[in-house]
Motif scaffolding. Structure first.
Motif, short mmCIF file in Angstrom:
data_model
loop_
_atom_site.label_atom_id
_atom_site.label_comp_id
_atom_site.label_asym_id
_atom_site.label_seq_id
_atom_site.Cartn_x
_atom_site.Cartn_y
_atom_site.Cartn_z
N GLY A 1 46.36 -13.05 -39.38
CA GLY A 1 46.16 -11.61 -39.37
C GLY A 1 45.22 -11.10 -40.44
N ALA A 2 44.30 -11.96 -40.86
CA ALA A 2 43.30 -11.53 -41.85
C ALA A 2 42.01 -11.13 -41.15
N GLN A 3 41.11 -10.48 -41.89
CA GLN A 3 39.80 -10.11 -41.36
C GLN A 3 38.73 -10.93 -42.06
N LEU A 4 37.68 -11.27 -41.33
CA LEU A 4 36.59 -12.06 -41.91
C LEU A 4 35.26 -11.41 -41.62
N GLU A 5 34.43 -11.33 -42.64
CA GLU A 5 33.03 -10.94 -42.49
C GLU A 5 32.17 -12.10 -42.98
N ALA A 6 30.94 -12.17 -42.48
CA ALA A 6 30.04 -13.25 -42.86
C ALA A 6 28.67 -12.67 -43.17
N ASN A 7 27.95 -13.38 -44.01
CA ASN A 7 26.59 -12.95 -44.38
C ASN A 7 25.70 -14.18 -44.49
N GLU A 8 24.47 -14.05 -44.00
CA GLU A 8 23.48 -15.13 -44.10
C GLU A 8 22.10 -14.50 -44.15
N ILE A 9 21.35 -14.79 -45.21
CA ILE A 9 20.07 -14.12 -45.42
C ILE A 9 19.01 -14.54 -44.40
N SER A 10 19.08 -15.76 -43.90
CA SER A 10 18.09 -16.25 -42.94
C SER A 10 18.48 -15.82 -41.53
N PRO A 11 17.63 -15.08 -40.83
CA PRO A 11 17.97 -14.67 -39.46
C PRO A 11 18.25 -15.85 -38.53
N ALA A 12 17.47 -16.92 -38.67
CA ALA A 12 17.69 -18.09 -37.81
C ALA A 12 19.06 -18.71 -38.07
N ARG A 13 19.40 -18.84 -39.33
CA ARG A 13 20.71 -19.42 -39.68
C ARG A 13 21.84 -18.45 -39.35
N ALA A 14 21.59 -17.14 -39.45
CA ALA A 14 22.60 -16.16 -39.04
C ALA A 14 22.89 -16.32 -37.55
N GLY A 15 21.86 -16.62 -36.77
CA GLY A 15 22.07 -16.89 -35.35
C GLY A 15 22.95 -18.10 -35.14
N LEU A 16 22.79 -19.13 -35.98
CA LEU A 16 23.65 -20.32 -35.88
C LEU A 16 25.09 -19.97 -36.24
N VAL A 17 25.27 -19.06 -37.19
CA VAL A 17 26.63 -18.64 -37.56
C VAL A 17 27.30 -17.95 -36.36
N ARG A 18 26.58 -17.05 -35.72
CA ARG A 18 27.15 -16.37 -34.55
C ARG A 18 27.49 -17.38 -33.45
N GLN A 19 26.62 -18.35 -33.28
CA GLN A 19 26.88 -19.39 -32.27
C GLN A 19 28.11 -20.20 -32.63
N ALA A 20 28.27 -20.51 -33.92
CA ALA A 20 29.42 -21.30 -34.37
C ALA A 20 30.74 -20.56 -34.16
N LEU A 21 30.67 -19.24 -34.13
CA LEU A 21 31.89 -18.43 -34.00
C LEU A 21 32.30 -18.17 -32.55
N THR A 22 31.50 -18.65 -31.60
CA THR A 22 31.79 -18.32 -30.20
C THR A 22 33.13 -18.88 -29.72
#
Length: 456
Positions: A281-302
């Motif tokens: 029941g916790a909340q998580l936010e993420a941050n990544e300065i590189s747009p390409a790597r941020a895209g990988l983060v979103r993909q990893a969370l699918t």
């Protein structure tokens, strides 16, 4: 390029891209193999030739310098990569000598020209006349110091050898240096994770010794398993699993906690934290300065049914705009990557001591900003995939000096030991810190450093 076998051609082209364009072999090679339509055997050969050559590049350059009677740096880069590929086959594989020589000569002829082909032929035939043991003796005799001898024989820059020696000395284990250098030159086994609460370790898999979430398949391509699970089973180093769990399991989770993964790319640890947050029941936010790597983060969370906002900011600014906001923050800081040389062997040739001041300053600023974004009682996990003391103990010491009594260091060794399924045998650090250091030669993981700090 025609004439050479497809596996050798792809290996050669990957080496050229690594050295010419700073490409990463682990990203480029699979795509090249797929485009080339290689069968399983040829794909395995291309992989072995590429990674084996990159791992042992320093040693092979020393052999080539002796056989060619000139420094490797004076040889045309395209010719040098053909020679490295040939020497790897001659000294470290069961490939027939004539095949290793002839195909390397053909690579040089097509890529550079006939003159280059003759030179490659002469050098490789000279190498083929003696045993690998003879060549290692010659290489060792060419060294001017013991550290240089180790660097040449184990294919590590001398500054990395010295950094590893100091990191091991902090645990009283300098006698393990050669074992560590040897482990860096061995292909790592593929390790996978079952995201907690979302997937189970397959019945036919072998559990990893330390991470309660980790497993290894009996063989074959893990991609089918990943696809069938919707990403809830995935590839992840066991050390990375333990690093993420050290933050989520350092203390009991209260419902409604807010968490932040400050340097999230490419997203493996983010996914573990997301699954843990979902379960409690916790909340998580993420941050990544590189747009390409941020895209990988979103993909990893699918594969995780949790709404995780991924911002694309400098981590320092992202944390500074949220003072005393978060209960847990992961700072998986940009680093030299010296702890992952098994998987990214080219990294050892791309970094130098000159990179460290800028890196350690960034690491310290990220950590300090993260501490400022913690609620009182909140925890930050400071992680590097490097055992270099400047990036680990040095950064932590500066944070303690800056924050003083507002900061309490937790015993990360105890936390990680309690999480682990078997005894990691983590020795104390000479600086008296609670830092946990994992090692490829001891734990078969990346050399992950894990520290935990609580804001008072």
């Amino acid at each position: 390029m025609s004439g050479a076998s497809d596996s050798r051609r792809i290996a050669y082209e990957t080496l050229r891209a690594v050295h010419e364009s700073d490409a990463y072999a682990n990203l480029l090679l699979p795509k090249s193999i797929e485009r080339g339509g290689l069968d399983t055997a040829d794909a395995a050969l291309a992989t072995e030739l590429t990674y084996g050559t990159l791992r042992r590049q320093g040693t092979y350059d020393a052999v080539i310098a002796i056989a060619a009677d000139r420094p490797a740096s004076e040889i045309d880069p395209g010719v040098l990569d053909a020679l490295r590929l040939g020497v790897h086959q001659l000294l470290s594989t069961r490939v027939a000598s004539h095949a290793a020589v002839n195909e390397s000569v053909e690579l040089a002829r097509v890529a550079v020209g006939r003159g280059a082909a003759g030179f490659v032929n002469a050098v490789l035939r000279r190498v083929s006349r003696d045993t690998p043991g003879d060549w290692m003796t010659r290489v060792a005799e060419s060294a001017r110091s013991d550290d240089e001898r180790l660097g040449l024989l184990f294919s590590h820059p001398v500054w990395v050898v010295r950094a590893f020696r100091r990191a091991l000395a902090a645990e009283g284990r300098t006698d393990e240096l050669e074992a560590l250098l040897t482990a860096d030159n061995a292909a790592p086994r593929v390790t996978m994770i079952a995201l907690p609460g979302l997937a189970e370790v397959p019945d036919d898999a072998r559990r990893t010794p330390y991470s309660p979430l980790g497993f290894r398949l009996g063989g074959g391509d893990p991609e089918a398993t990943i696809r069938e699970s919707g990403g809830r089973l995935r590839v992840q180093d066991e050390g990375s699993q333990l690093a993420a769990l050290a933050l989520s399991r350092a203390m009991p989770i209260a419902e409604g906690e807010r968490w932040l993964d400050l340097c999230a790319g490419p997203g493996g640890k983010t996914a573990v934290l997301a699954a843990e947050a979902l379960n409690h029941g916790a909340q998580l936010e993420a941050n990544e300065i590189s747009p390409a790597r941020a895209g990988l983060v979103r993909q990893a969370l699918t594969g995780v049914p949790l709404d995780v906002h991924v911002s694309e900011q400098d981590g320092r600014a992202r944390a500074d705009e949220s003072p005393e906001t978060y209960d847990r923050i992961l700072v998986d800081a940009p680093c030299t990557g010296l702890g992952a040389l098994r998987r990214r062997p080219e990294a050892r040739w791309r970094k130098s001591p000159a990179d460290l001041p800028e890196l350690t300053q960034l690491q310290g600023e990220l950590l300090s900003s993260a501490i400022g974004a913690l609620k009182p009682g909140g925890i930050v996990a400071y992680i590097t995939c490097s055992p270099h003391l400047g990036e680990t103990a040095g950064v932590m010491a500066e944070a303690r000096r800056e924050w003083g009594e507002a900061l309490e260091e937790l015993d990360a060794r105890s936390v990680v030991t309690e999480i682990a399924s078997a005894d990691l045998a983590l020795p104390p650090q000479s600086d008296g810190s609670g830092r946990a250091q994992l090692w490829p030669h001891r734990h078969n993981t990346d050399a992950m450093s894990i520290s935990l700090l609580r804001r008072v």
